[in-house]
Design a protein around this motif. Structure first.
Motif, PDB file in Angstrom:
ATOM      1  N   GLU A 306       3.435   0.922  -5.376  1.00 27.40           N
ATOM      2  CA  GLU A 306       4.550   1.880  -5.380  1.00 27.40           C
ATOM      3  C   GLU A 306       4.087   3.298  -5.055  1.00 27.40           C
ATOM      4  O   GLU A 306       4.839   4.082  -4.461  1.00 27.40           O
ATOM      5  CB  GLU A 306       5.234   1.852  -6.751  1.00 27.40           C
ATOM      6  CG  GLU A 306       5.978   0.542  -7.000  1.00 27.40           C
ATOM      7  CD  GLU A 306       6.651   0.500  -8.365  1.00 27.40           C
ATOM      8  OE1 GLU A 306       7.699  -0.147  -8.461  1.00 27.40           O
ATOM      9  OE2 GLU A 306       6.110   1.084  -9.323  1.00 27.40           O
ATOM     10  N   GLU A 307       2.847   3.628  -5.422  1.00 29.38           N
ATOM     11  CA  GLU A 307       2.350   4.988  -5.180  1.00 29.38           C
ATOM     12  C   GLU A 307       1.755   5.152  -3.789  1.00 29.38           C
ATOM     13  O   GLU A 307       1.753   6.264  -3.235  1.00 29.38           O
ATOM     14  CB  GLU A 307       1.306   5.362  -6.242  1.00 29.38           C
ATOM     15  CG  GLU A 307       1.893   5.504  -7.638  1.00 29.38           C
ATOM     16  CD  GLU A 307       0.859   5.902  -8.680  1.00 29.38           C
ATOM     17  OE1 GLU A 307       1.271   6.187  -9.818  1.00 29.38           O
ATOM     18  OE2 GLU A 307      -0.348   5.932  -8.362  1.00 29.38           O
ATOM     19  N   LEU A 308       1.222   4.066  -3.244  1.00 34.38           N
ATOM     20  CA  LEU A 308       0.595   4.123  -1.924  1.00 34.38           C
ATOM     21  C   LEU A 308       1.336   3.181  -0.976  1.00 34.38           C
ATOM     22  O   LEU A 308       1.233   1.967  -1.113  1.00 34.38           O
ATOM     23  CB  LEU A 308      -0.881   3.711  -2.016  1.00 34.38           C
ATOM     24  CG  LEU A 308      -1.776   4.595  -2.883  1.00 34.38           C
ATOM     25  CD1 LEU A 308      -3.152   3.984  -3.002  1.00 34.38           C
ATOM     26  CD2 LEU A 308      -1.871   6.009  -2.294  1.00 34.38           C
ATOM     27  N   PRO A 309       2.106   3.714  -0.041  1.00 42.35           N
ATOM     28  CA  PRO A 309       2.843   2.863   0.892  1.00 42.35           C
ATOM     29  C   PRO A 309       1.896   1.952   1.682  1.00 42.35           C
ATOM     30  O   PRO A 309       0.707   2.266   1.855  1.00 42.35           O
ATOM     31  CB  PRO A 309       3.534   3.867   1.822  1.00 42.35           C
ATOM     32  CG  PRO A 309       3.576   5.136   1.040  1.00 42.35           C
ATOM     33  CD  PRO A 309       2.345   5.135   0.188  1.00 42.35           C
ATOM     34  N   PRO A 310       2.404   0.810   2.167  1.00 40.97           N
ATOM     35  CA  PRO A 310       1.554  -0.165   2.859  1.00 40.97           C
ATOM     36  C   PRO A 310       0.732   0.392   4.022  1.00 40.97           C
ATOM     37  O   PRO A 310      -0.326  -0.147   4.334  1.00 40.97           O
ATOM     38  CB  PRO A 310       2.556  -1.216   3.340  1.00 40.97           C
ATOM     39  CG  PRO A 310       3.642  -1.180   2.307  1.00 40.97           C
ATOM     40  CD  PRO A 310       3.763   0.273   1.931  1.00 40.97           C
ATOM     41  N   GLN A 311       1.191   1.480   4.650  1.00 41.62           N
ATOM     42  CA  GLN A 311       0.404   2.011   5.774  1.00 41.62           C
ATOM     43  C   GLN A 311      -0.955   2.563   5.332  1.00 41.62           C
ATOM     44  O   GLN A 311      -1.850   2.772   6.154  1.00 41.62           O
ATOM     45  CB  GLN A 311       1.184   3.082   6.547  1.00 41.62           C
ATOM     46  CG  GLN A 311       1.599   4.309   5.740  1.00 41.62           C
ATOM     47  CD  GLN A 311       3.028   4.210   5.256  1.00 41.62           C
ATOM     48  OE1 GLN A 311       3.492   3.117   4.928  1.00 41.62           O
ATOM     49  NE2 GLN A 311       3.738   5.344   5.246  1.00 41.62           N
ATOM     50  N   TYR A 312      -1.117   2.794   4.017  1.00 38.92           N
ATOM     51  CA  TYR A 312      -2.399   3.283   3.497  1.00 38.92           C
ATOM     52  C   TYR A 312      -3.264   2.167   2.915  1.00 38.92           C
ATOM     53  O   TYR A 312      -4.389   2.412   2.481  1.00 38.92           O
ATOM     54  CB  TYR A 312      -2.169   4.341   2.404  1.00 38.92           C
ATOM     55  CG  TYR A 312      -1.471   5.587   2.900  1.00 38.92           C
ATOM     56  CD1 TYR A 312      -2.136   6.511   3.717  1.00 38.92           C
ATOM     57  CD2 TYR A 312      -0.150   5.839   2.559  1.00 38.92           C
ATOM     58  CE1 TYR A 312      -1.488   7.645   4.178  1.00 38.92           C
ATOM     59  CE2 TYR A 312       0.504   6.966   3.016  1.00 38.92           C
ATOM     60  CZ  TYR A 312      -0.170   7.867   3.824  1.00 38.92           C
ATOM     61  OH  TYR A 312       0.478   8.984   4.281  1.00 38.92           O
ATOM     62  N   TRP A 313      -2.732   0.955   2.885  1.00 38.54           N
ATOM     63  CA  TRP A 313      -3.430  -0.118   2.195  1.00 38.54           C
ATOM     64  C   TRP A 313      -4.773  -0.472   2.814  1.00 38.54           C
ATOM     65  O   TRP A 313      -5.677  -0.929   2.138  1.00 38.54           O
ATOM     66  CB  TRP A 313      -2.548  -1.373   2.137  1.00 38.54           C
ATOM     67  CG  TRP A 313      -1.438  -1.248   1.119  1.00 38.54           C
ATOM     68  CD1 TRP A 313      -1.100  -0.139   0.403  1.00 38.54           C
ATOM     69  CD2 TRP A 313      -0.522  -2.271   0.723  1.00 38.54           C
ATOM     70  NE1 TRP A 313      -0.032  -0.404  -0.419  1.00 38.54           N
ATOM     71  CE2 TRP A 313       0.341  -1.708  -0.242  1.00 38.54           C
ATOM     72  CE3 TRP A 313      -0.347  -3.604   1.093  1.00 38.54           C
ATOM     73  CZ2 TRP A 313       1.362  -2.439  -0.846  1.00 38.54           C
ATOM     74  CZ3 TRP A 313       0.669  -4.329   0.494  1.00 38.54           C
ATOM     75  CH2 TRP A 313       1.509  -3.751  -0.462  1.00 38.54           C
TER      76      TRP A 313
END
Length: 322
Positions: A306-313
């Motif tokens: 929730e804090e880090l959107p998937p584009q940062y995964w």
């Protein structure tokens, strides 16, 4: 755990009928989780994630894992048009090949998937991302992670194959050595462990009702429980010491104050005091056990998602999907 508030726990097993009678009793091609385990007498029980990753790489094993993950996603009750993003915990030192295989299977079930170290998820959920050592005692593996304010690398993590299942096997053998007349299997040993597990000095007598020749019989298994649970500890203590030495010397006293046990094994009575005493040569340690061993890892994964959107995964671990 899902962002919609759904949370549940299930055994990571899939059961298939052994024959036509089993198929008639089951009424469907397979069943997943606790229900499958309860029907194990007439099912072929498969453990696709026995060591936290896909245990084999045959098409059949991937199919079993797919059935498990599909059931988990369905149980989370997503909406018909929801984009499903999944964070999947894996052992700290899971191989690149294991993670790639898990992601390949996951992308058939969810839109985006991230595999990340289980102890890192615990640390993220507890806001302990620096100068901390997390020890996650699961069923198949014990995962230990040094958190230094960055995404942990392989050199910051240890995976041990001695964990809950290992305790069950050791306990079964230790009980049978003393009481060979008892009817024992790992399921009975697991029940004993979950009721009485401890390390150090016992606070009660571990008296359990077994079966011998089909008849109920009560036996004192305090010493076998102690032997089985403490069999985990030397490797864990050695790994904590190794990771402690990997921190800069000026931080090591702080790290000793932040040693956290998680996972089902953190429920072992006397664990924190036992480890604190073993670490005494390094200084005064503060060892704690998480409040919710069942869901603290999931809670950290959900918070991360929730804090880090998937584009940062991709900065956190291996990712599949869009």
């Amino acid at each position: 755990m899902s962002s919609r508030g759904k949370k549940f726990l299930l055994k990571s097993v899939v059961g298939y009928p052994k024959d036509v009678i089993g198929l008639k009793l089951l009424g469907r091609p397979y069943v997943v989780g606790d229900e499958a385990f309860e029907m194990r007498s007439y099912l072929d029980i498969r453990y696709p994630l026995q060591d936290g990753v896909l245990s084999e790489i045959s098409d059949r094993d991937i199919e079993v894992a797919r059935h498990l993950l599909t059931h988990v996603v369905k149980s989370a009750e997503p909406g018909p048009n929801d984009e499903i993003c999944a964070v999947i915990g894996v052992p700290a030192r899971a191989s690149a090949a294991n993670k790639a295989l898990l992601l390949k299977m996951a992308q058939e079930v969810v839109h985006t998937a991230l595999v990340v170290s289980e102890p890192f998820m615990v640390g993220y959920g507890l806001d302990k991302l620096i100068n901390t050592i997390i020890v996650d005692i699961g069923a198949g593996t014990t995962d230990i992670c040094a958190l230094k304010g960055t995404v942990p690398g392989p050199e910051d993590q240890v995976t041990l194959t001695k964990a809950g299942n290992y305790v069950d096997e050791r306990l079964q053998n230790a009980i049978l050595e003393r009481h060979p007349e008892l009817q024992m299997n790992v399921n009975v040993a697991c029940a004993v462990k979950e009721q009485f597990s401890f390390v150090g000095t016992p606070t009660e007598v571990a008296s359990f009702e077994f079966r011998a020749a089909g008849k109920p019989v009560r036996a004192d298994v305090t010493e076998p429980v102690k032997i089985a649970c403490e069999a985990l500890m030397p490797d864990i203590i050695e790994s904590i010491e190794t990771l402690l030495r990997s921190f800069q010397p000026e931080y090591q006293a702080t790290v000793l104050q932040n040693i956290v046990f998680a996972g089902g094994g953190s429920r072992i009575r006397g664990l924190a005091a036992y480890v604190k005493e073993k670490l005494r040569p390094f200084g005064d340690a503060n060892v704690t056990c998480v409040k919710d061993p069942t869901f603290d890892g999931c809670r950290g994964a959900l918070r991360l998602a929730e804090e880090l959107p998937p584009q940062y995964w991709r900065q956190l671990g291996d990712v599949s999907g869009s």
